[in-house]
Structure formats: structure tokens, C-alpha cells
Design an enzyme around this catalytic site. Structure first.
Site, PDB file in Angstrom:
ATOM      1  N   LYS A  10      29.817  -9.156  -8.174  1.00  0.00           N
ATOM      2  CA  LYS A  10      30.179  -9.206  -6.977  1.00  0.00           C
ATOM      3  C   LYS A  10      29.778  -9.375  -5.604  1.00  0.00           C
ATOM      4  O   LYS A  10      28.765 -10.069  -5.131  1.00  0.00           O
ATOM      5  CB  LYS A  10      30.704  -7.446  -7.168  1.00  0.00           C
ATOM      6  CG  LYS A  10      30.942  -6.878  -8.606  1.00  0.00           C
ATOM      7  CD  LYS A  10      31.150  -5.592  -8.490  1.00  0.00           C
ATOM      8  CE  LYS A  10      32.094  -4.941  -9.474  1.00  0.00           C
ATOM      9  NZ  LYS A  10      31.848  -3.133  -9.489  1.00  0.00           N
ATOM     10  N   TYR A  50      42.104  -4.004  -8.532  1.00  0.00           N
ATOM     11  CA  TYR A  50      41.689  -2.372  -9.277  1.00  0.00           C
ATOM     12  C   TYR A  50      43.459  -1.302  -8.756  1.00  0.00           C
ATOM     13  O   TYR A  50      42.660  -0.190  -8.580  1.00  0.00           O
ATOM     14  CB  TYR A  50      40.664  -2.158  -7.936  1.00  0.00           C
ATOM     15  CG  TYR A  50      39.358  -3.092  -8.777  1.00  0.00           C
ATOM     16  CD1 TYR A  50      38.665  -2.099  -9.988  1.00  0.00           C
ATOM     17  CD2 TYR A  50      39.116  -3.311  -7.845  1.00  0.00           C
ATOM     18  CE1 TYR A  50      37.383  -2.419 -10.586  1.00  0.00           C
ATOM     19  CE2 TYR A  50      36.878  -3.488  -8.149  1.00  0.00           C
ATOM     20  CZ  TYR A  50      36.941  -3.578  -9.443  1.00  0.00           C
ATOM     21  OH  TYR A  50      34.863  -4.264  -9.296  1.00  0.00           O
ATOM     22  N   ASN A 113      26.883  -2.761  -8.081  1.00  0.00           N
ATOM     23  CA  ASN A 113      27.167  -2.636 -10.006  1.00  0.00           C
ATOM     24  C   ASN A 113      26.653  -3.883 -10.135  1.00  0.00           C
ATOM     25  O   ASN A 113      26.811  -4.731 -11.508  1.00  0.00           O
ATOM     26  CB  ASN A 113      27.454  -1.815 -10.555  1.00  0.00           C
ATOM     27  CG  ASN A 113      28.712  -1.976 -10.900  1.00  0.00           C
ATOM     28  OD1 ASN A 113      29.635  -3.066  -9.990  1.00  0.00           O
ATOM     29  ND2 ASN A 113      29.211  -1.401 -11.278  1.00  0.00           N
ATOM     30  N   HIS A 116      31.646  -7.565 -12.588  1.00  0.00           N
ATOM     31  CA  HIS A 116      32.566  -6.641 -13.249  1.00  0.00           C
ATOM     32  C   HIS A 116      33.812  -7.269 -14.340  1.00  0.00           C
ATOM     33  O   HIS A 116      33.368  -8.536 -14.580  1.00  0.00           O
ATOM     34  CB  HIS A 116      33.810  -6.390 -12.297  1.00  0.00           C
ATOM     35  CG  HIS A 116      34.985  -6.322 -13.245  1.00  0.00           C
ATOM     36  ND1 HIS A 116      35.186  -5.371 -13.207  1.00  0.00           N
ATOM     37  CD2 HIS A 116      36.164  -6.780 -13.328  1.00  0.00           C
ATOM     38  CE1 HIS A 116      36.609  -4.956 -13.539  1.00  0.00           C
ATOM     39  NE2 HIS A 116      36.834  -5.977 -13.914  1.00  0.00           N
ATOM     40  N   GLU A 127      44.110  -9.375 -15.426  1.00  0.00           N
ATOM     41  CA  GLU A 127      43.188  -9.785 -14.431  1.00  0.00           C
ATOM     42  C   GLU A 127      43.216 -11.162 -14.322  1.00  0.00           C
ATOM     43  O   GLU A 127      42.105 -11.548 -13.553  1.00  0.00           O
ATOM     44  CB  GLU A 127      42.122  -9.171 -14.815  1.00  0.00           C
ATOM     45  CG  GLU A 127      41.950  -7.421 -14.572  1.00  0.00           C
ATOM     46  CD  GLU A 127      39.986  -6.855 -15.234  1.00  0.00           C
ATOM     47  OE1 GLU A 127      39.431  -7.584 -15.807  1.00  0.00           O
ATOM     48  OE2 GLU A 127      40.472  -5.576 -15.070  1.00  0.00           O
TER      49      GLU A 127
HETATM   50  P1  CMP Z   1      34.116  -1.825 -12.316  1.00  0.00           P
HETATM   51  O1  CMP Z   1      33.324  -2.378 -13.767  1.00  0.00           O
HETATM   52  O2  CMP Z   1      34.960  -2.870 -11.419  1.00  0.00           O
HETATM   53  O3  CMP Z   1      35.429  -0.880 -12.565  1.00  0.00           O
HETATM   54  C1  CMP Z   1      35.361  -0.111 -11.521  1.00  0.00           C
HETATM   55  C2  CMP Z   1      34.736  -0.054 -10.015  1.00  0.00           C
HETATM   56  O4  CMP Z   1      34.285   1.137  -9.707  1.00  0.00           O
HETATM   57  C3  CMP Z   1      33.062   0.652 -11.390  1.00  0.00           C
HETATM   58  O5  CMP Z   1      32.777  -0.916 -11.385  1.00  0.00           O
HETATM   59  C4  CMP Z   1      32.037   0.491 -10.070  1.00  0.00           C
HETATM   60  O6  CMP Z   1      31.734  -0.297  -9.307  1.00  0.00           O
HETATM   61  C5  CMP Z   1      33.397   1.439  -8.821  1.00  0.00           C
HETATM   62  N1  CMP Z   1      32.370   2.592  -8.363  1.00  0.00           N
HETATM   63  C6  CMP Z   1      32.303   3.211  -8.038  1.00  0.00           C
HETATM   64  N2  CMP Z   1      31.888   5.052  -7.562  1.00  0.00           N
HETATM   65  C7  CMP Z   1      32.072   4.786  -9.423  1.00  0.00           C
HETATM   66  C8  CMP Z   1      32.597   6.210 -10.982  1.00  0.00           C
HETATM   67  N3  CMP Z   1      32.037   7.246 -10.483  1.00  0.00           N
HETATM   68  N4  CMP Z   1      33.430   5.531 -11.451  1.00  0.00           N
HETATM   69  C9  CMP Z   1      33.394   4.399 -12.461  1.00  0.00           C
HETATM   70  N5  CMP Z   1      33.640   3.794 -11.434  1.00  0.00           N
HETATM   71  C10 CMP Z   1      32.810   3.809 -10.166  1.00  0.00           C
END
Ligand code: CMP
Length: 140
Positions: A10, A50, A113, A116, A127
């Protein structure tokens, strides 16, 4: 079973120069890169990617973040690649992620984070197809 999964480093991971560290962990865990590129998503492209999260409280912020800078998108292949890579990433919330996982080591926030990964064969198919055509996925 040999599988393919879609991985993203990311914008926070790219900005913090973590591309090499993340790829090193992927390769050490037996995942092979079959396709890879650096891209910058528009807000609309991030919303399309998303779309399963549309309507959730974090959707606007997440799609702003994912279009805020470049990402590395990859197709990873290996035995049980989907679950293998999800284990390597660690929990979405880095505070709950196991030691040694990418998110435990590098994430700073539930949203920022670092990585993904697809969560099922169905999402992997969607995806991978979102970013790569068949010619861009290398057979070797
Ligand atoms: P990702 O695995 O990319 O899938 C959805 C993304 O939403 C997740 O990682 C986080 O980067 C983001 N996100 C932000 N807030 C939340 C939350 N409360 N719960 C889950 N995903 C979140």
C-alpha cells in the site's frame, strides 16, 4: 493446492521504502511473484477495487488513502497461496497480528497497514483481473 493471490504493498509501505523488506518476506515464505507493477490508483479505481466495503464507515478514508500515492500490485503463486500470504500479513489490526508478520512489524494503523491480500479464491480471481491481463501473468 497451487493457488494465485493478489498482493498490494500500500501507499504507506511504498512511501516508507518497505517494498524490498515485504518482498523478501514473501519469497522466504515460498511465494513466487508471477506479475508485478507500480501503479497509482485514482479514487474511482480504489472504490472499484474495494467495492465489497462500500457503505462501511472506513470506505471513504480507505479509498482516499489507497489513491494517495503509488502501490505495488503483485500476483503471488504457491501452495495454498491465499491462506499462506494472509498468515504472513497478519491480522488487519496490527495490534492483534502475530510476531514476525508483516503488519506486526511494519503497520502503524488499522488502515495504514502496509499490505493487502485476497481473502478467498473468488476475491483473488476478481482482484487479479482488476489489475492484470493474462499476458502480464508470467508462466515459469
Ligand atoms: P485490507 O486487507 O486492504 O482490506 C480492507 C482495508 O480497510 C483493510 O485492509 C484496512 O486497510 C482498512 N480498514 C480501515 N479500517 C478498518 C476496520 N475498522 N476494519 C477493517 N478494515 C479497515
Amino acid at each position: 493446492m497451487k493457488e494465485q493471490t493478489l498482493a498490494i504493498i500500500k501507499p504507506d509501505g511504498v512511501a516508507r521504502k518497505l517494498i524490498g523488506a515485504v518482498i523478501s518476506k514473501m519469497e522466504t515464505q515460498g511465494l513466487t511473484i508471477k506479475a508485478m507493477k507500480l501503479i497509482r490508483m485514482t479514487k474511482e479505481q480504489a472504490k472499484g477495487f474495494y467495492k465489497v466495503h462500500e457503505g462501511k464507515p472506513f470506505f471513504e478514508s480507505l479509498t482516499d488513502f489507497m489513491s494517495s500515492g503509488p502501490c505495488v500490485v503483485m500476483v503471488l503463486e504457491g501452495e495454498d497461496a491465499i491462506s499462506r500470504y494472509r498468515k504472513l500479513m497478519g491480522a488487519t489490526d496490527y495490534r492483534k497480528a502475530e510476531p514476525g508478520t508483516i503488519r506486526r512489524e511494519y503497520a502503524t494503523d488499522i488502515e495504514k497497514n502496509v499490505v493487502h491480500g485476497s481473502d478467498s479464491p473468488e476475491s483473488a480471481a476478481f482482484e487479479i483481473g482488476y489489475f492484470f491481463n493474462a499476458l502480464e501473468i508470467v508462466t515459469y
